[in-house]
Every structure is written in C-alpha cells, then in structure tokens.
Design an enzyme around this catalytic site. Structure first.
Site, PDB file in Angstrom:
ATOM      1  N   GLN A   1     -10.226  25.891  24.596  1.00  0.00           N
ATOM      2  CA  GLN A   1     -10.219  24.602  23.903  1.00  0.00           C
ATOM      3  C   GLN A   1     -10.494  23.504  24.915  1.00  0.00           C
ATOM      4  O   GLN A   1     -10.028  23.560  26.044  1.00  0.00           O
ATOM      5  CB  GLN A   1      -8.843  24.391  23.259  1.00  0.00           C
ATOM      6  CG  GLN A   1      -8.668  23.097  22.506  1.00  0.00           C
ATOM      7  CD  GLN A   1      -7.284  23.026  21.847  1.00  0.00           C
ATOM      8  OE1 GLN A   1      -6.862  23.974  21.202  1.00  0.00           O
ATOM      9  NE2 GLN A   1      -6.603  21.914  22.004  1.00  0.00           N
TER      10      GLN A   1
ATOM     11  N   TYR B   1     -10.243  17.812  29.489  1.00  0.00           N
ATOM     12  CA  TYR B   1      -9.616  18.978  30.103  1.00  0.00           C
ATOM     13  C   TYR B   1      -9.722  20.199  29.219  1.00  0.00           C
ATOM     14  O   TYR B   1      -9.686  20.130  28.000  1.00  0.00           O
ATOM     15  CB  TYR B   1      -8.176  18.715  30.529  1.00  0.00           C
ATOM     16  CG  TYR B   1      -7.228  18.252  29.455  1.00  0.00           C
ATOM     17  CD1 TYR B   1      -6.342  19.141  28.868  1.00  0.00           C
ATOM     18  CD2 TYR B   1      -7.202  16.927  29.053  1.00  0.00           C
ATOM     19  CE1 TYR B   1      -5.462  18.729  27.899  1.00  0.00           C
ATOM     20  CE2 TYR B   1      -6.319  16.499  28.080  1.00  0.00           C
ATOM     21  CZ  TYR B   1      -5.448  17.400  27.509  1.00  0.00           C
ATOM     22  OH  TYR B   1      -4.586  16.985  26.536  1.00  0.00           O
TER      23      TYR B   1
ATOM     24  N   HIS C   1       3.753  17.058  30.603  1.00  0.00           N
ATOM     25  CA  HIS C   1       3.641  17.981  29.473  1.00  0.00           C
ATOM     26  C   HIS C   1       3.412  19.419  29.924  1.00  0.00           C
ATOM     27  O   HIS C   1       2.830  19.666  30.972  1.00  0.00           O
ATOM     28  CB  HIS C   1       2.456  17.584  28.580  1.00  0.00           C
ATOM     29  CG  HIS C   1       2.518  16.185  28.083  1.00  0.00           C
ATOM     30  ND1 HIS C   1       1.392  15.426  27.900  1.00  0.00           N
ATOM     31  CD2 HIS C   1       3.559  15.397  27.717  1.00  0.00           C
ATOM     32  CE1 HIS C   1       1.736  14.233  27.446  1.00  0.00           C
ATOM     33  NE2 HIS C   1       3.052  14.189  27.333  1.00  0.00           N
TER      34      HIS C   1
ATOM     35  N   LYS D   1      -4.678  24.389  32.812  1.00  0.00           N
ATOM     36  CA  LYS D   1      -5.499  23.218  32.479  1.00  0.00           C
ATOM     37  C   LYS D   1      -6.474  22.939  33.611  1.00  0.00           C
ATOM     38  O   LYS D   1      -6.096  22.949  34.781  1.00  0.00           O
ATOM     39  CB  LYS D   1      -4.624  21.974  32.286  1.00  0.00           C
ATOM     40  CG  LYS D   1      -3.666  22.065  31.126  1.00  0.00           C
ATOM     41  CD  LYS D   1      -2.804  20.811  31.044  1.00  0.00           C
ATOM     42  CE  LYS D   1      -1.814  20.928  29.906  1.00  0.00           C
ATOM     43  NZ  LYS D   1      -0.932  19.735  29.851  1.00  0.00           N
TER      44      LYS D   1
ATOM     45  N   LYS E   1       7.211   9.744  22.580  1.00  0.00           N
ATOM     46  CA  LYS E   1       7.601  11.108  22.943  1.00  0.00           C
ATOM     47  C   LYS E   1       7.857  11.235  24.446  1.00  0.00           C
ATOM     48  O   LYS E   1       8.812  11.882  24.869  1.00  0.00           O
ATOM     49  CB  LYS E   1       6.501  12.080  22.502  1.00  0.00           C
ATOM     50  CG  LYS E   1       6.731  13.536  22.885  1.00  0.00           C
ATOM     51  CD  LYS E   1       5.604  14.426  22.403  1.00  0.00           C
ATOM     52  CE  LYS E   1       4.569  14.581  23.472  1.00  0.00           C
ATOM     53  NZ  LYS E   1       3.568  15.608  23.205  1.00  0.00           N
ATOM     54  N   ASP E   2       7.031  10.592  25.255  1.00  0.00           N
ATOM     55  CA  ASP E   2       7.142  10.734  26.703  1.00  0.00           C
ATOM     56  C   ASP E   2       8.324   9.978  27.302  1.00  0.00           C
ATOM     57  O   ASP E   2       8.638  10.153  28.471  1.00  0.00           O
ATOM     58  CB  ASP E   2       5.840  10.326  27.394  1.00  0.00           C
ATOM     59  CG  ASP E   2       4.744  11.367  27.208  1.00  0.00           C
ATOM     60  OD1 ASP E   2       5.049  12.492  26.764  1.00  0.00           O
ATOM     61  OD2 ASP E   2       3.578  11.044  27.512  1.00  0.00           O
TER      62      ASP E   2
ATOM     63  N   ARG F   1     -33.851  10.316  37.930  1.00  0.00           N
ATOM     64  CA  ARG F   1     -33.442  10.334  36.518  1.00  0.00           C
ATOM     65  C   ARG F   1     -31.941  10.231  36.352  1.00  0.00           C
ATOM     66  O   ARG F   1     -31.445   9.841  35.308  1.00  0.00           O
ATOM     67  CB  ARG F   1     -33.904  11.626  35.844  1.00  0.00           C
ATOM     68  CG  ARG F   1     -35.399  11.837  35.860  1.00  0.00           C
ATOM     69  CD  ARG F   1     -35.746  13.253  35.443  1.00  0.00           C
ATOM     70  NE  ARG F   1     -35.176  14.185  36.429  1.00  0.00           N
ATOM     71  CZ  ARG F   1     -35.016  15.473  36.232  1.00  0.00           C
ATOM     72  NH1 ARG F   1     -35.366  16.025  35.092  1.00  0.00           N
ATOM     73  NH2 ARG F   1     -34.506  16.243  37.176  1.00  0.00           N
TER      74      ARG F   1
END
Length: 185
Positions: free
Chosen positions: A46, A132, A62, A72, A169-170, A23
């Site tokens: 989260q 994550y 980050h 994380k 931003k990066d 399956r």
C-alpha cells in the site's frame, strides 16, 4: 541506490540515484530486487500520501500491532521533514531509544522504518508532501501510538519555538512506561 544505517542499525536511509538533463530528472525510487540485494526483502502492499500545510505539523508516533505490523519506506516529494523512529521492541538493546533524520525533496533521501518501531515526523517547510509505502494494510483495530513528547524517550524535535500542530488522536497516546509489549526480540 545508496543504503546507510542510522545509530539504530535497523533503521536505514536510502538515497536513490537521480539522472537529470535539460528536461528534468528520472529516478527509480523503489525496486524490490535492489532492496533485497541490500538484505531488505520486503513486500510493500500500500502507498500513502499526506500533505501538511503549516510548518510544525507533527504526525505520530504511530505503529500497527501484529498481524498488521508495518515496515514503512518514507520519502518527501515536496518540502522537508524531521523523521523519527523509536524502538519499541521489548528485549532490544536499543529499546526506548530514538533516531531521527531530515528527509527532504531536495536531498532525495528516504527512511526505512521497520516493524517494531513507533514512527512520526514534523514538517519543517509549509505544504510538505510525504509519500510512504507500507507492508501491511491499515487496520484501525491495530492502529496504536506512543506519546510524541514522552520525557522518558526525550526526542529532540526541531520545533524552533513553533507549537506543534497535532491531531486529537496524537495528543492521547501513552508514554513508553505504559505501552504494552506489542513487540519483543
């Protein structure tokens, strides 16, 4: 679940068991009690999901500052990434050092990046999807970064001639020498 330390021992590779039959397969990718049994007593609050279309999307480096600093647990559900963690804990014997690992849907592995590390990844396949878990909510005022290409760190990104695709931003994060001491040991 198999748990292995990388060259910086606080960064771990977790490989859940996968049980398959005609399956398909079943896998328990996260279990609080199992991780606690490995000395990883974390409360994830989260889940985040990103999709990157082209090869060479580079997200990072980050981190969030206290009191919203995040551990994380990163896994890939489609495709492949090269994932990096940089130790930014002042006083750490590995301060300014980095570790990296290939994380992929095929390998069914995950990387645990603890508080005090800047984190980023580059996609190695098109249409890569990353999920994550984090231990603190997103807090824009605590959202910080470190230059992905700081020569003082010297990350060996496997770009293979591809120019990385970065967010605006990066492209603006400071190098390690200009980074305030957000974390210390």
């Amino acid at each position: 679940m198999q748990v292995e330390s990388l060259a910086i021992p606080d960064v771990k590779i977790l490989t859940p068991k996968r049980f398959g039959d005609a399956r398909g397969f079943f896998s328990e990718t996260y279990n609080k009690a199992t991780l606690a049994g490995h000395g990883l007593d974390l409360e994830f609050i989260q889940d985040n999901h990103s999709m990157s279309q082209p090869v060479g999307v580079l997200r990072g480096l980050h981190f969030q500052t206290p009191p919203f600093a995040q551990d994380k647990l990163v896994r890939v559900v489609k495709g492949r990434i090269f994932d990096v963690a940089v130790d930014i804990r002042q006083g750490s014997p590995t301060y300014g050092k980095w570790v990296g690992a290939e994380i992929s849907a095929d390998a069914w592995n995950q990387i645990l990046v603890p508080v005090g590390f800047a984190h980023g990844f580059v996609t190695l396949e098109p249409d890569t999807e990353v999920i994550y878990k984090v231990t603190a909510p997103y807090a824009p005022e605590h959202d910080k970064g470190l230059a992905w290409n700081d020569p003082a760190i010297g990350i060996d990104w496997p770009l293979n001639g591809v120019t990385p695709t970065l967010s605006d931003k990066d492209t603006k994060h400071p190098g390690l020498a200009d980074l305030p001491a957000y974390f210390s040991i």
